[in-house]
Scaffold this motif. Structure first.
Motif, PDB file in Angstrom:
ATOM      1  N   LEU A 272      15.228 -10.677 -13.320  1.00  0.00           N
ATOM      2  CA  LEU A 272      16.036 -10.473 -12.118  1.00  0.00           C
ATOM      3  C   LEU A 272      15.370 -11.213 -10.976  1.00  0.00           C
ATOM      4  O   LEU A 272      14.137 -11.262 -10.896  1.00  0.00           O
ATOM      5  CB  LEU A 272      16.102  -8.988 -11.759  1.00  0.00           C
ATOM      6  CG  LEU A 272      16.778  -8.043 -12.729  1.00  0.00           C
ATOM      7  CD1 LEU A 272      16.591  -6.610 -12.259  1.00  0.00           C
ATOM      8  CD2 LEU A 272      18.245  -8.358 -12.841  1.00  0.00           C
ATOM      9  N   SER A 273      16.171 -11.767 -10.099  1.00  0.00           N
ATOM     10  CA  SER A 273      15.616 -12.397  -8.907  1.00  0.00           C
ATOM     11  C   SER A 273      16.463 -11.992  -7.706  1.00  0.00           C
ATOM     12  O   SER A 273      17.684 -11.903  -7.799  1.00  0.00           O
ATOM     13  CB  SER A 273      15.566 -13.914  -9.065  1.00  0.00           C
ATOM     14  OG  SER A 273      16.845 -14.418  -9.347  1.00  0.00           O
ATOM     15  N   LEU A 274      15.798 -11.758  -6.604  1.00  0.00           N
ATOM     16  CA  LEU A 274      16.467 -11.378  -5.373  1.00  0.00           C
ATOM     17  C   LEU A 274      16.427 -12.543  -4.400  1.00  0.00           C
ATOM     18  O   LEU A 274      15.489 -13.339  -4.430  1.00  0.00           O
ATOM     19  CB  LEU A 274      15.790 -10.166  -4.739  1.00  0.00           C
ATOM     20  CG  LEU A 274      16.213  -8.793  -5.254  1.00  0.00           C
ATOM     21  CD1 LEU A 274      15.662  -8.534  -6.621  1.00  0.00           C
ATOM     22  CD2 LEU A 274      15.795  -7.719  -4.308  1.00  0.00           C
ATOM     23  N   TYR A 275      17.422 -12.648  -3.564  1.00  0.00           N
ATOM     24  CA  TYR A 275      17.436 -13.668  -2.527  1.00  0.00           C
ATOM     25  C   TYR A 275      18.145 -13.122  -1.296  1.00  0.00           C
ATOM     26  O   TYR A 275      18.902 -12.164  -1.363  1.00  0.00           O
ATOM     27  CB  TYR A 275      18.078 -14.971  -3.023  1.00  0.00           C
ATOM     28  CG  TYR A 275      19.522 -14.848  -3.432  1.00  0.00           C
ATOM     29  CD1 TYR A 275      20.547 -15.136  -2.534  1.00  0.00           C
ATOM     30  CD2 TYR A 275      19.871 -14.443  -4.715  1.00  0.00           C
ATOM     31  CE1 TYR A 275      21.871 -15.020  -2.904  1.00  0.00           C
ATOM     32  CE2 TYR A 275      21.192 -14.323  -5.096  1.00  0.00           C
ATOM     33  CZ  TYR A 275      22.190 -14.613  -4.193  1.00  0.00           C
ATOM     34  OH  TYR A 275      23.501 -14.488  -4.558  1.00  0.00           O
ATOM     35  N   LYS A 276      17.862 -13.772  -0.154  1.00  0.00           N
ATOM     36  CA  LYS A 276      18.422 -13.347   1.133  1.00  0.00           C
ATOM     37  C   LYS A 276      19.674 -14.160   1.423  1.00  0.00           C
ATOM     38  O   LYS A 276      19.733 -15.353   1.123  1.00  0.00           O
ATOM     39  CB  LYS A 276      17.403 -13.563   2.255  1.00  0.00           C
ATOM     40  CG  LYS A 276      16.112 -12.818   2.076  1.00  0.00           C
ATOM     41  CD  LYS A 276      15.142 -13.156   3.171  1.00  0.00           C
ATOM     42  CE  LYS A 276      14.481 -14.473   2.832  1.00  0.00           C
ATOM     43  NZ  LYS A 276      13.354 -14.815   3.669  1.00  0.00           N
ATOM     44  N   THR A 277      20.660 -13.511   2.034  1.00  0.00           N
ATOM     45  CA  THR A 277      21.870 -14.238   2.440  1.00  0.00           C
ATOM     46  C   THR A 277      21.734 -14.808   3.846  1.00  0.00           C
ATOM     47  O   THR A 277      22.404 -15.761   4.177  1.00  0.00           O
ATOM     48  CB  THR A 277      23.097 -13.313   2.387  1.00  0.00           C
ATOM     49  OG1 THR A 277      22.868 -12.182   3.223  1.00  0.00           O
ATOM     50  CG2 THR A 277      23.385 -12.868   0.967  1.00  0.00           C
ATOM     51  N   HIS A 278      20.863 -14.213   4.667  1.00  0.00           N
ATOM     52  CA  HIS A 278      20.620 -14.678   6.033  1.00  0.00           C
ATOM     53  C   HIS A 278      19.122 -14.840   6.224  1.00  0.00           C
ATOM     54  O   HIS A 278      18.334 -14.168   5.580  1.00  0.00           O
ATOM     55  CB  HIS A 278      21.148 -13.681   7.073  1.00  0.00           C
ATOM     56  CG  HIS A 278      22.608 -13.391   6.948  1.00  0.00           C
ATOM     57  ND1 HIS A 278      23.573 -14.341   7.154  1.00  0.00           N
ATOM     58  CD2 HIS A 278      23.260 -12.252   6.630  1.00  0.00           C
ATOM     59  CE1 HIS A 278      24.764 -13.794   6.978  1.00  0.00           C
ATOM     60  NE2 HIS A 278      24.596 -12.522   6.649  1.00  0.00           N
ATOM     61  N   GLU A 279      18.750 -15.716   7.135  1.00  0.00           N
ATOM     62  CA  GLU A 279      17.338 -15.901   7.482  1.00  0.00           C
ATOM     63  C   GLU A 279      17.083 -15.266   8.843  1.00  0.00           C
ATOM     64  O   GLU A 279      17.084 -15.943   9.864  1.00  0.00           O
ATOM     65  CB  GLU A 279      16.973 -17.392   7.515  1.00  0.00           C
ATOM     66  CG  GLU A 279      16.932 -18.057   6.161  1.00  0.00           C
ATOM     67  CD  GLU A 279      15.804 -17.549   5.274  1.00  0.00           C
ATOM     68  OE1 GLU A 279      14.760 -17.103   5.809  1.00  0.00           O
ATOM     69  OE2 GLU A 279      15.994 -17.574   4.044  1.00  0.00           O
ATOM     70  N   ASN A 280      16.911 -13.959   8.864  1.00  0.00           N
ATOM     71  CA  ASN A 280      16.571 -13.274  10.108  1.00  0.00           C
ATOM     72  C   ASN A 280      15.505 -12.210   9.821  1.00  0.00           C
ATOM     73  O   ASN A 280      15.102 -12.025   8.680  1.00  0.00           O
ATOM     74  CB  ASN A 280      17.809 -12.658  10.772  1.00  0.00           C
ATOM     75  CG  ASN A 280      18.548 -11.701   9.857  1.00  0.00           C
ATOM     76  OD1 ASN A 280      17.985 -11.192   8.893  1.00  0.00           O
ATOM     77  ND2 ASN A 280      19.799 -11.450  10.170  1.00  0.00           N
ATOM     78  N   LYS A 281      15.028 -11.550  10.859  1.00  0.00           N
ATOM     79  CA  LYS A 281      13.945 -10.577  10.703  1.00  0.00           C
ATOM     80  C   LYS A 281      14.355  -9.397   9.818  1.00  0.00           C
ATOM     81  O   LYS A 281      13.570  -8.910   9.017  1.00  0.00           O
ATOM     82  CB  LYS A 281      13.498 -10.051  12.069  1.00  0.00           C
ATOM     83  CG  LYS A 281      12.378 -10.804  12.674  1.00  0.00           C
ATOM     84  CD  LYS A 281      11.859 -10.063  13.886  1.00  0.00           C
ATOM     85  CE  LYS A 281      10.596 -10.729  14.371  1.00  0.00           C
ATOM     86  NZ  LYS A 281      10.030 -10.063  15.509  1.00  0.00           N
ATOM     87  N   GLU A 282      15.577  -8.942  10.002  1.00  0.00           N
ATOM     88  CA  GLU A 282      16.060  -7.794   9.226  1.00  0.00           C
ATOM     89  C   GLU A 282      16.065  -8.120   7.736  1.00  0.00           C
ATOM     90  O   GLU A 282      15.629  -7.318   6.906  1.00  0.00           O
ATOM     91  CB  GLU A 282      17.458  -7.398   9.698  1.00  0.00           C
ATOM     92  CG  GLU A 282      17.962  -6.098   9.119  1.00  0.00           C
ATOM     93  CD  GLU A 282      17.173  -4.888   9.588  1.00  0.00           C
ATOM     94  OE1 GLU A 282      17.134  -3.904   8.834  1.00  0.00           O
ATOM     95  OE2 GLU A 282      16.589  -4.917  10.678  1.00  0.00           O
ATOM     96  N   ALA A 283      16.550  -9.289   7.379  1.00  0.00           N
ATOM     97  CA  ALA A 283      16.581  -9.705   5.980  1.00  0.00           C
ATOM     98  C   ALA A 283      15.170  -9.841   5.433  1.00  0.00           C
ATOM     99  O   ALA A 283      14.892  -9.449   4.289  1.00  0.00           O
ATOM    100  CB  ALA A 283      17.330 -11.019   5.833  1.00  0.00           C
ATOM    101  N   GLN A 284      14.271 -10.378   6.247  1.00  0.00           N
ATOM    102  CA  GLN A 284      12.884 -10.556   5.808  1.00  0.00           C
ATOM    103  C   GLN A 284      12.214  -9.211   5.548  1.00  0.00           C
ATOM    104  O   GLN A 284      11.465  -9.060   4.590  1.00  0.00           O
ATOM    105  CB  GLN A 284      12.120 -11.338   6.879  1.00  0.00           C
ATOM    106  CG  GLN A 284      10.764 -11.804   6.455  1.00  0.00           C
ATOM    107  CD  GLN A 284      10.817 -12.720   5.250  1.00  0.00           C
ATOM    108  OE1 GLN A 284      11.689 -13.566   5.151  1.00  0.00           O
ATOM    109  NE2 GLN A 284       9.911 -12.532   4.323  1.00  0.00           N
ATOM    110  N   LYS A 285      12.502  -8.223   6.386  1.00  0.00           N
ATOM    111  CA  LYS A 285      11.930  -6.889   6.204  1.00  0.00           C
ATOM    112  C   LYS A 285      12.397  -6.260   4.899  1.00  0.00           C
ATOM    113  O   LYS A 285      11.632  -5.605   4.199  1.00  0.00           O
ATOM    114  CB  LYS A 285      12.335  -5.971   7.358  1.00  0.00           C
ATOM    115  CG  LYS A 285      11.667  -6.233   8.659  1.00  0.00           C
ATOM    116  CD  LYS A 285      12.110  -5.148   9.628  1.00  0.00           C
ATOM    117  CE  LYS A 285      12.219  -5.649  11.024  1.00  0.00           C
ATOM    118  NZ  LYS A 285      12.756  -4.647  11.935  1.00  0.00           N
ATOM    119  N   LEU A 286      13.665  -6.416   4.588  1.00  0.00           N
ATOM    120  CA  LEU A 286      14.250  -5.748   3.433  1.00  0.00           C
ATOM    121  C   LEU A 286      14.040  -6.497   2.117  1.00  0.00           C
ATOM    122  O   LEU A 286      14.267  -5.935   1.050  1.00  0.00           O
ATOM    123  CB  LEU A 286      15.751  -5.542   3.667  1.00  0.00           C
ATOM    124  CG  LEU A 286      16.104  -4.641   4.838  1.00  0.00           C
ATOM    125  CD1 LEU A 286      17.581  -4.706   5.130  1.00  0.00           C
ATOM    126  CD2 LEU A 286      15.667  -3.219   4.557  1.00  0.00           C
TER     127      LEU A 286
END
Length: 180
Positions: free
Chosen positions: A52-66
């Motif tokens: 499994l691999s996870l990725y972010k849909t947005h590059e912001n602080k909230e996404a980085q935290k989660l």
């Protein structure tokens, strides 16, 4: 920048995963768990490599935290349904003991009355030799919370070390008063 979020999660055998939109359902030999991913995190299942691999849909602080948090929570779910989690406690002190009555844990740790702890449905408690307590379950946070709740009843005191402690926990013993 999270380095944990970038790591792939390996799926062991006998573990199935189902991804419906942002919900992850994991079943294994020990049970079934589910988790709703945050909106800014997506998951991919590579069937060929069983990863499994996870990725972010947005590059912001909230996404980085989660990002790293979500990866760790999904990984803990996989470990939980495959192996399970356990915490071990040890009781030290003269007359301090524990026993099971059905599923309930009964502690006699120096109070005028025994303390009864009813575990949640998905947590099992075992007692060995009246002083060793093992808490088992598939949810890591719940196992840790129940262990901390039991330890809080009688934490180890710093002069003689009496009380309930985690297995292999080191207690710094203080020197008492110097008598004349």
């Amino acid at each position: 920048m999270s380095r944990i979020g970038k790591k792939n999660i390996h799926l062991p055998q006998n573990t199935n995963i189902e991804i419906i939109e942002n919900n992850v359902y994991i079943t294994g030999p020990k049970g079934k768990l589910s988790y709703k991913l945050p909106e800014v995190i997506r998951i991919k299942h590579n069937i060929k490599n069983q990863t499994l691999s996870l990725y972010k849909t947005h590059e912001n602080k909230e996404a980085q935290k989660l990002y790293g948090l979500s990866r760790t929570l999904v990984n803990n779910m996989i470990i939980g349904v495959y192996k399970g989690f356990e915490k071990k406690l040890n009781i030290q002190g003269v007359g301090y003991r524990s026993q099971l009555q059905g599923k309930n844990l009964i502690l006699n740790v120096g109070y005028s009355h025994p303390i009864i702890i009813e575990p949640p449905e998905d947590i099992t408690i075992e007692v060995e030799n009246n002083i060793n307590i093992t808490i088992k379950g598939i949810k890591k946070e719940k196992v840790g919370e129940i262990a901390a709740q039991i330890r809080r009843i009688r934490p180890p005191e710093p002069y003689k070390g009496k009380g309930i402690r985690y297995l292999n926990e080191k207690i710094n013993i203080k020197v008492g008063k110097a008598g004349k």
